[in-house]
Structure formats: structure tokens, C-alpha cells
Design a protein around this motif. Structure first.
Motif, PDB file in Angstrom:
ATOM      1  N   MET A 130       0.811  -1.213   0.000  1.00  0.00           N
ATOM      2  CA  MET A 130       0.000   0.000   0.000  1.00  0.00           C
ATOM      3  C   MET A 130       0.849   1.271   0.000  1.00  0.00           C
ATOM      4  O   MET A 130       0.320   2.360  -0.211  1.00  0.00           O
ATOM      5  N   THR A 131       2.159   1.155   0.227  1.00  0.00           N
ATOM      6  CA  THR A 131       3.034   2.324   0.112  1.00  0.00           C
ATOM      7  C   THR A 131       3.260   2.682  -1.348  1.00  0.00           C
ATOM      8  O   THR A 131       3.766   3.750  -1.656  1.00  0.00           O
ATOM      9  N   GLU A 132       2.898   1.758  -2.236  1.00  0.00           N
ATOM     10  CA  GLU A 132       3.061   1.891  -3.682  1.00  0.00           C
ATOM     11  C   GLU A 132       4.525   1.942  -4.100  1.00  0.00           C
ATOM     12  O   GLU A 132       4.847   2.331  -5.217  1.00  0.00           O
ATOM     13  N   ALA A 133       5.420   1.545  -3.209  1.00  0.00           N
ATOM     14  CA  ALA A 133       6.831   1.438  -3.568  1.00  0.00           C
ATOM     15  C   ALA A 133       7.008   0.192  -4.432  1.00  0.00           C
ATOM     16  O   ALA A 133       6.387  -0.842  -4.189  1.00  0.00           O
ATOM     17  N   ILE A 134       7.847   0.310  -5.440  1.00  0.00           N
ATOM     18  CA  ILE A 134       8.096  -0.789  -6.369  1.00  0.00           C
ATOM     19  C   ILE A 134       9.425  -1.431  -5.998  1.00  0.00           C
ATOM     20  O   ILE A 134      10.453  -0.750  -5.900  1.00  0.00           O
ATOM     21  N   GLU A 135       9.396  -2.742  -5.798  1.00  0.00           N
ATOM     22  CA  GLU A 135      10.579  -3.459  -5.326  1.00  0.00           C
ATOM     23  C   GLU A 135      11.785  -3.255  -6.243  1.00  0.00           C
ATOM     24  O   GLU A 135      12.894  -2.999  -5.761  1.00  0.00           O
ATOM     25  N   ASP A 136      11.598  -3.360  -7.550  1.00  0.00           N
ATOM     26  CA  ASP A 136      12.715  -3.165  -8.485  1.00  0.00           C
ATOM     27  C   ASP A 136      13.287  -1.758  -8.393  1.00  0.00           C
ATOM     28  O   ASP A 136      14.500  -1.559  -8.495  1.00  0.00           O
ATOM     29  N   ALA A 137      12.423  -0.772  -8.203  1.00  0.00           N
ATOM     30  CA  ALA A 137      12.881   0.614  -8.083  1.00  0.00           C
ATOM     31  C   ALA A 137      13.650   0.822  -6.779  1.00  0.00           C
ATOM     32  O   ALA A 137      14.619   1.582  -6.736  1.00  0.00           O
ATOM     33  N   LEU A 138      13.234   0.133  -5.709  1.00  0.00           N
ATOM     34  CA  LEU A 138      13.978   0.201  -4.451  1.00  0.00           C
ATOM     35  C   LEU A 138      15.375  -0.395  -4.625  1.00  0.00           C
ATOM     36  O   LEU A 138      16.365   0.170  -4.158  1.00  0.00           O
ATOM     37  N   GLN A 139      15.444  -1.538  -5.315  1.00  0.00           N
ATOM     38  CA  GLN A 139      16.745  -2.174  -5.581  1.00  0.00           C
ATOM     39  C   GLN A 139      17.633  -1.251  -6.408  1.00  0.00           C
ATOM     40  O   GLN A 139      18.818  -1.089  -6.112  1.00  0.00           O
ATOM     41  N   PHE A 140      17.062  -0.645  -7.443  1.00  0.00           N
ATOM     42  CA  PHE A 140      17.823   0.258  -8.305  1.00  0.00           C
ATOM     43  C   PHE A 140      18.352   1.446  -7.508  1.00  0.00           C
ATOM     44  O   PHE A 140      19.524   1.828  -7.627  1.00  0.00           O
ATOM     45  N   ALA A 141      17.491   2.044  -6.688  1.00  0.00           N
ATOM     46  CA  ALA A 141      17.900   3.191  -5.876  1.00  0.00           C
ATOM     47  C   ALA A 141      18.992   2.788  -4.893  1.00  0.00           C
ATOM     48  O   ALA A 141      19.971   3.531  -4.691  1.00  0.00           O
ATOM     49  N   PHE A 142      18.866   1.613  -4.277  1.00  0.00           N
ATOM     50  CA  PHE A 142      19.879   1.127  -3.342  1.00  0.00           C
ATOM     51  C   PHE A 142      21.229   0.991  -4.039  1.00  0.00           C
ATOM     52  O   PHE A 142      22.251   1.465  -3.542  1.00  0.00           O
ATOM     53  N   GLU A 143      21.221   0.347  -5.201  1.00  0.00           N
ATOM     54  CA  GLU A 143      22.467   0.156  -5.944  1.00  0.00           C
ATOM     55  C   GLU A 143      23.078   1.488  -6.360  1.00  0.00           C
ATOM     56  O   GLU A 143      24.292   1.677  -6.274  1.00  0.00           O
ATOM     57  N   ALA A 144      22.242   2.428  -6.780  1.00  0.00           N
ATOM     58  CA  ALA A 144      22.735   3.744  -7.185  1.00  0.00           C
ATOM     59  C   ALA A 144      23.358   4.483  -6.003  1.00  0.00           C
ATOM     60  O   ALA A 144      24.408   5.123  -6.144  1.00  0.00           O
ATOM     61  N   LEU A 145      22.736   4.384  -4.832  1.00  0.00           N
ATOM     62  CA  LEU A 145      23.258   5.070  -3.655  1.00  0.00           C
ATOM     63  C   LEU A 145      24.518   4.397  -3.107  1.00  0.00           C
ATOM     64  O   LEU A 145      25.350   5.058  -2.483  1.00  0.00           O
ATOM     65  N   CYS A 146      24.674   3.104  -3.328  1.00  0.00           N
ATOM     66  CA  CYS A 146      25.865   2.379  -2.867  1.00  0.00           C
ATOM     67  C   CYS A 146      27.082   2.662  -3.752  1.00  0.00           C
ATOM     68  O   CYS A 146      28.220   2.599  -3.280  1.00  0.00           O
ATOM     69  N   GLU A 147      26.825   2.967  -5.011  1.00  0.00           N
ATOM     70  CA  GLU A 147      27.907   3.147  -5.973  1.00  0.00           C
ATOM     71  C   GLU A 147      28.848   4.285  -5.553  1.00  0.00           C
ATOM     72  O   GLU A 147      28.422   5.388  -5.258  1.00  0.00           O
ATOM     73  N   GLY A 148      30.127   3.956  -5.501  1.00  0.00           N
ATOM     74  CA  GLY A 148      31.132   4.955  -5.156  1.00  0.00           C
ATOM     75  C   GLY A 148      31.238   5.251  -3.675  1.00  0.00           C
ATOM     76  O   GLY A 148      31.972   6.142  -3.269  1.00  0.00           O
ATOM     77  N   GLU A 149      30.499   4.530  -2.850  1.00  0.00           N
ATOM     78  CA  GLU A 149      30.540   4.717  -1.397  1.00  0.00           C
ATOM     79  C   GLU A 149      31.234   3.516  -0.769  1.00  0.00           C
ATOM     80  O   GLU A 149      30.631   2.449  -0.658  1.00  0.00           O
ATOM     81  N   PRO A 150      32.479   3.654  -0.343  1.00  0.00           N
ATOM     82  CA  PRO A 150      33.202   2.511   0.239  1.00  0.00           C
ATOM     83  C   PRO A 150      32.471   1.860   1.411  1.00  0.00           C
ATOM     84  O   PRO A 150      32.536   0.645   1.578  1.00  0.00           O
ATOM     85  N   PHE A 151      31.745   2.632   2.209  1.00  0.00           N
ATOM     86  CA  PHE A 151      31.039   2.086   3.365  1.00  0.00           C
ATOM     87  C   PHE A 151      29.962   1.087   2.935  1.00  0.00           C
ATOM     88  O   PHE A 151      29.630   0.165   3.664  1.00  0.00           O
ATOM     89  N   PHE A 152      29.387   1.279   1.729  1.00  0.00           N
ATOM     90  CA  PHE A 152      28.297   0.439   1.243  1.00  0.00           C
ATOM     91  C   PHE A 152      28.730  -0.537   0.152  1.00  0.00           C
ATOM     92  O   PHE A 152      27.906  -1.309  -0.340  1.00  0.00           O
TER      93      PHE A 152
END
Length: 121
Positions: free
Chosen positions: A36-58
């Protein structure tokens, strides 16, 4: 794409908790997300990967998303039932007077971190 905003908050919270625990890096995050949050699982995965890119901590961190199906309780007859995002009528009495009891979750269930090895003196 509100998934980017969701994941930004998740990443900030996970980093804060990991750093408070003395972690060197984040290894994994597990989320529960209601449909019901209308969040899309694939879009969450994509956003996670994008935010991890170039971040040594992630670097190398993984994301597990547990999607939670909607469930409601009828306020007329008390029946509890599962449904999709659009059909919330009670299957027993056909009432629309229902209360959503699951499906709006958005929480971090767990994080896995890499802690530094304790050196013995």
C-alpha cells in the motif's frame, strides 16, 4: 520516483546505526515494505544500488525487500481478509467500512555490518 527518497532515508539510518556500533562497513539491509506504500521493489533495488555506488562504506552491500500484502479487518462484521491495493470490500458482508491492518509497513528489519577485528595486546 519516491523510492529514491525512501532508500536515501534507509541508507542514512543504516549508516548511522552501523557507525554507532563501530562498523567498518555495511554488508546487508533487510526491509519490510507494504504494498500500500506503492513502492516498487525493483525501483527500491535500483535506488539502493545507485546510492551504494562509489561509497566505500556500502560497497558490495545487498538489499532484501520483503513485500507485505494488504490485509484489512471489516468494521461491520469483524472479518479479517487479504486483498489487493484496490479492492478493500469485505468478502463476507460486502461492507467498505474496513480498517487496513497490514500493508503500509516501511521499516528496516535488520542490518548486517562488518565490525573491526579486536586486536589483542
Amino acid at each position: 520516483m519516491h523510492e529514491l527518497g525512501i532508500m536515501t532515508g534507509v541508507m542514512e539510518s543504516a549508516r548511522s546505526a552501523a557507525e554507532d556500533a563501530g562498523a567498518e562497513r555495511l554488508l546487508a539491509v533487510t526491509l519490510s515494505v507494504g504494498e500500500m506504500t506503492e513502492a516498487i521493489e525493483d525501483a527500491l533495488q535500483f535506488a539502493f544500488e545507485a546510492l551504494c555506488e562509489g561509497e566505500p562504506f556500502f560497497e558490495g552491500a545487498t538489499l532484501t525487500v520483503n513485500m507485505i500484502a494488504p490485509k484489512s479487518r471489516c468494521l461491520e462484521c469483524g472479518t479479517t481478509f487479504s486483498h489487493d491495493r484496490f479492492h478493500m470490500f469485505c468478502p463476507e458482508c460486502d461492507s467498505f467500512a474496513t480498517e487496513l491492518i497490514a500493508g503500509r509497513e516501511l521499516q528496516i528489519d535488520s542490518i548486517e555490518v562488518d565490525l573491526p577485528d579486536d586486536e589483542e595486546a
